[in-house]
Every structure is written in C-alpha cells, then in structure tokens.
Scaffold this motif. Sequence first.
Motif, short mmCIF file in Angstrom:
data_model
loop_
_atom_site.label_atom_id
_atom_site.label_comp_id
_atom_site.label_asym_id
_atom_site.label_seq_id
_atom_site.Cartn_x
_atom_site.Cartn_y
_atom_site.Cartn_z
N GLU A 42 24.29 -35.63 -14.40
CA GLU A 42 24.82 -36.23 -13.18
C GLU A 42 25.58 -37.53 -13.45
OE1 GLU A 42 22.28 -36.20 -9.79
OE2 GLU A 42 21.59 -34.17 -10.21
N ASN A 43 25.34 -38.16 -14.61
CA ASN A 43 26.09 -39.37 -14.96
C ASN A 43 27.55 -39.05 -15.28
OD1 ASN A 43 23.87 -41.08 -14.65
ND2 ASN A 43 23.17 -40.63 -16.72
N ALA A 44 27.83 -37.79 -15.61
CA ALA A 44 29.20 -37.39 -15.94
C ALA A 44 29.95 -36.87 -14.72
CB ALA A 44 29.18 -36.32 -17.03
N ALA A 45 29.27 -36.76 -13.58
CA ALA A 45 29.88 -36.20 -12.37
C ALA A 45 30.84 -37.21 -11.74
CB ALA A 45 28.81 -35.81 -11.37
N VAL A 46 32.03 -36.71 -11.40
CA VAL A 46 33.06 -37.54 -10.78
C VAL A 46 33.70 -36.74 -9.65
CG1 VAL A 46 35.28 -38.70 -11.15
CG2 VAL A 46 33.58 -38.65 -12.98
N THR A 47 33.97 -37.39 -8.54
CA THR A 47 34.68 -36.72 -7.46
C THR A 47 35.47 -37.74 -6.65
OG1 THR A 47 34.46 -35.24 -5.56
CG2 THR A 47 32.73 -36.87 -5.83
N PHE A 48 36.64 -37.31 -6.21
CA PHE A 48 37.41 -38.10 -5.27
C PHE A 48 38.44 -37.22 -4.59
CE2 PHE A 48 41.29 -38.65 -7.78
CZ PHE A 48 40.84 -38.50 -9.08
N ASP A 49 38.89 -37.69 -3.45
CA ASP A 49 39.90 -36.95 -2.70
C ASP A 49 41.26 -37.57 -2.99
OD1 ASP A 49 38.25 -35.09 -1.39
OD2 ASP A 49 37.61 -36.64 0.02
N VAL A 110 27.22 -25.98 -23.61
CA VAL A 110 27.71 -27.09 -22.80
C VAL A 110 28.81 -26.50 -21.92
CG1 VAL A 110 28.89 -29.31 -22.79
CG2 VAL A 110 27.28 -28.78 -24.61
N ILE A 111 28.76 -26.81 -20.64
CA ILE A 111 29.78 -26.30 -19.73
C ILE A 111 30.38 -27.45 -18.94
CG2 ILE A 111 28.00 -25.68 -18.04
CD1 ILE A 111 29.91 -23.44 -17.09
N ALA A 112 31.70 -27.50 -18.90
CA ALA A 112 32.41 -28.50 -18.10
C ALA A 112 33.05 -27.76 -16.93
CB ALA A 112 33.47 -29.19 -18.94
N PHE A 113 32.84 -28.31 -15.73
CA PHE A 113 33.41 -27.77 -14.50
C PHE A 113 34.48 -28.74 -14.03
CE2 PHE A 113 28.84 -26.86 -14.53
CZ PHE A 113 28.80 -25.50 -14.37
N SER A 114 35.61 -28.24 -13.61
CA SER A 114 36.67 -29.09 -13.10
C SER A 114 37.34 -28.39 -11.93
CB SER A 114 37.68 -29.37 -14.21
OG SER A 114 38.77 -30.09 -13.71
N VAL A 115 37.40 -29.05 -10.78
CA VAL A 115 38.10 -28.54 -9.61
C VAL A 115 39.25 -29.47 -9.31
CG1 VAL A 115 37.94 -28.10 -7.12
CG2 VAL A 115 36.07 -27.44 -8.61
N SER A 116 40.42 -28.89 -9.08
CA SER A 116 41.60 -29.70 -8.74
C SER A 116 42.48 -28.89 -7.80
CB SER A 116 42.36 -30.09 -10.01
OG SER A 116 42.79 -28.94 -10.71
N PRO A 117 43.37 -29.58 -7.09
CA PRO A 117 44.30 -28.86 -6.23
C PRO A 117 45.28 -28.04 -7.05
CG PRO A 117 44.30 -31.23 -5.76
CD PRO A 117 43.51 -31.02 -7.00
N ILE A 118 45.71 -26.92 -6.49
CA ILE A 118 46.75 -26.13 -7.15
C ILE A 118 48.08 -26.78 -6.84
CG2 ILE A 118 47.94 -23.90 -7.17
CD1 ILE A 118 45.26 -22.60 -6.47
N SER A 119 48.82 -27.12 -7.88
CA SER A 119 50.14 -27.74 -7.70
C SER A 119 51.16 -26.67 -7.38
CB SER A 119 50.60 -28.46 -8.95
OG SER A 119 49.55 -29.09 -9.59
N ASP A 120 52.11 -27.00 -6.52
CA ASP A 120 53.18 -26.07 -6.20
C ASP A 120 54.27 -26.13 -7.23
OD1 ASP A 120 51.98 -25.07 -3.91
OD2 ASP A 120 52.71 -26.74 -2.70
#
Length: 120
Positions: A42-49, A110-120
Amino acid sequence: MLRALVLSLSLLAAATVPVLAADRFVSVIEDLPLMEGLTENENAAVTFDSAGGRIAEAEARGNADPAKVRRFYRDVLPQLGWTPAGDGLYERERERLKLTIEADGDGGAVIAFSVSPISD
C-alpha cells in the motif's frame, strides 16, 4: 427441463467463481480483485485524477507462480468488463489497465497494476 436448469445454474456458478473467490481488492483500483496469495504494498499505491481521467498505480507480491497470476487476471478481468488489448493490457470504457507480472526471484511473483486514460 429441470436437468437443463440445474446444468445452466452449475455453469453460471462455475463462471463466476474466480471473481467471487477474491475477497480483497486493490486499494486504489476499487473494482480490481487482488488474487489470493498476493499482498498489496500500500506504500506504493498512487492515485490522482487528471483532466483526461483517473491515474492509479499499485503493486502486489506473493508466493504465487507468475503464470497462475496471469491466468487469474486473464480469466477474471473480462468478467469485470475489461477487454484484452495486448500483452498485459486491458481496456474498459475510456481506461487502460496494464499488468506487469514478473518472478520475484524467491519463487513468487510481483505484479504492477496501472490504470490510465486512453489517449485519443
């Protein structure tokens, strides 16, 4: 007729088992299940809008075979509306989920998850 109903219900239950088997979720990606045997850092978790949508990153590790981790997410993510879009990539609505799964050198993953907007 009863036999067909019982068979249908059995198949439906079997198809939903992987999602229901996950009782924990990634902290910053609320609808992303954490495979049994993995523990989130959880120390590696990052999120922002951002203006284009949310950006979230998380990391987990555990005593799990990387191939089994890949299979778990390959089976579960489509049930949650994610469509495969390449090696370790999934898309849903206007977001892209990237999974990076590697051996940790101690027989686990080890698994890294990354969510980001799809760029047009």
